[in-house]
Design a protein around this motif. Sequence first.
Motif, PDB file in Angstrom:
ATOM      1  N   LYS A   7       0.834  -1.207   0.000  1.00 48.34           N
ATOM      2  CA  LYS A   7       0.000   0.000   0.000  1.00 48.34           C
ATOM      3  C   LYS A   7       0.860   1.245   0.000  1.00 48.34           C
ATOM      4  O   LYS A   7       1.896   1.276   0.667  1.00 48.34           O
ATOM      5  CB  LYS A   7      -0.874   0.005   1.266  1.00 48.34           C
ATOM      6  CG  LYS A   7      -2.266  -0.477   1.041  1.00 48.34           C
ATOM      7  CD  LYS A   7      -3.145  -0.117   2.212  1.00 48.34           C
ATOM      8  CE  LYS A   7      -4.571  -0.513   1.891  1.00 48.34           C
ATOM      9  NZ  LYS A   7      -5.460  -0.336   3.012  1.00 48.34           N
ATOM     10  N   GLU A  41       0.815   6.842   2.247  1.00 48.28           N
ATOM     11  CA  GLU A  41      -0.206   7.796   2.716  1.00 48.28           C
ATOM     12  C   GLU A  41      -1.413   7.049   3.284  1.00 48.28           C
ATOM     13  O   GLU A  41      -2.196   7.617   4.036  1.00 48.28           O
ATOM     14  CB  GLU A  41      -0.712   8.690   1.577  1.00 48.28           C
ATOM     15  CG  GLU A  41       0.354   9.443   0.816  1.00 48.28           C
ATOM     16  CD  GLU A  41       1.027   8.548  -0.217  1.00 48.28           C
ATOM     17  OE1 GLU A  41       2.264   8.589  -0.278  1.00 48.28           O
ATOM     18  OE2 GLU A  41       0.313   7.811  -0.921  1.00 48.28           O
ATOM     19  N   MET A  42      -1.570   5.790   2.873  1.00 46.39           N
ATOM     20  CA  MET A  42      -2.732   5.029   3.330  1.00 46.39           C
ATOM     21  C   MET A  42      -2.481   4.373   4.682  1.00 46.39           C
ATOM     22  O   MET A  42      -3.397   3.843   5.280  1.00 46.39           O
ATOM     23  CB  MET A  42      -3.052   3.920   2.314  1.00 46.39           C
ATOM     24  CG  MET A  42      -3.356   4.436   0.947  1.00 46.39           C
ATOM     25  SD  MET A  42      -5.091   4.787   0.787  1.00 46.39           S
ATOM     26  CE  MET A  42      -5.759   3.159   0.713  1.00 46.39           C
ATOM     27  N   LEU A  43      -1.210   4.364   5.151  1.00 48.33           N
ATOM     28  CA  LEU A  43      -0.913   3.681   6.406  1.00 48.33           C
ATOM     29  C   LEU A  43      -1.274   4.578   7.589  1.00 48.33           C
ATOM     30  O   LEU A  43      -1.219   5.803   7.499  1.00 48.33           O
ATOM     31  CB  LEU A  43       0.585   3.325   6.479  1.00 48.33           C
ATOM     32  CG  LEU A  43       1.098   2.377   5.407  1.00 48.33           C
ATOM     33  CD1 LEU A  43       2.603   2.237   5.520  1.00 48.33           C
ATOM     34  CD2 LEU A  43       0.442   1.016   5.539  1.00 48.33           C
ATOM     35  N   SER A  44      -1.621   3.936   8.698  1.00 52.86           N
ATOM     36  CA  SER A  44      -1.957   4.685   9.908  1.00 52.86           C
ATOM     37  C   SER A  44      -0.750   4.713  10.833  1.00 52.86           C
ATOM     38  O   SER A  44      -0.351   3.693  11.376  1.00 52.86           O
ATOM     39  CB  SER A  44      -3.131   4.017  10.619  1.00 52.86           C
ATOM     40  OG  SER A  44      -3.226   4.499  11.942  1.00 52.86           O
ATOM     41  N   GLY A  45      -0.145   5.914  11.013  1.00 53.14           N
ATOM     42  CA  GLY A  45       0.985   6.043  11.921  1.00 53.14           C
ATOM     43  C   GLY A  45       0.615   5.679  13.344  1.00 53.14           C
ATOM     44  O   GLY A  45       1.387   5.041  14.061  1.00 53.14           O
TER      45      GLY A  45
END
Lengths: 108, 107
Positions: free
Chosen positions: B38, B41-45
Amino acid sequence: MATSKLQALWNHPAGPKTIHFWAPTFKWGISIANIADFAKPPEKLSYPQQFAVTATGIIWSRYSMVITPKNWNLFSVNVAMAGTGLYQLSRKIRHDYFNEEETAAIKE
Amino acid sequence: MSFFKTFLNSPVGPKTTHFWGPVANWGFVAAAMADIEKPPEMLSGNMTGVMCVYSALCMRFAWMVQPRNYLLLVCHASNETVQLYQLSRWAGGQGYLQLKEDKTPSP
């Protein structure tokens, strides 16, 4: 009186000096992170991740009631996880599958 | 055959919660692997960072708990690895891993 009770808690074999306390306690972080992500737009949510959070929460909720002794702390943290996961899944599903008429109308 | 029988009846075997709890936690690893390609930008920090701390704690927990739970240990070691990788991808996407740009022209 209060200090000896506090001391007993502090020195408990599953107390704050041990990993048996901090691992389940930190599990709340997963639910808190998910609640922080309630503000994220649904396009950015991850189906696999939210499904994993929900499934883990449900399975561990059940098992925390099956072990001896029943672990209400573990039960509550996993219920919270399952709850936040289900809410995030509903947000994303609603966005992906039930907003199509609106976006089609806007595009017209 | 007898190895399987011993495993089936062991105190951390498939008839016990000590087995299925860790199996459920493999879901985190599977989810991270599904999301490995992915865009950052789609990952959740938030979630990835929490997972890194959480799996480190659970590795210690799996080692110290009675009976020692190697299944849980391996599960969280794998999750730690993949979540750290995802965290590095997220951080790169956010611009945290850039070297300081030297704006002054070199003589």
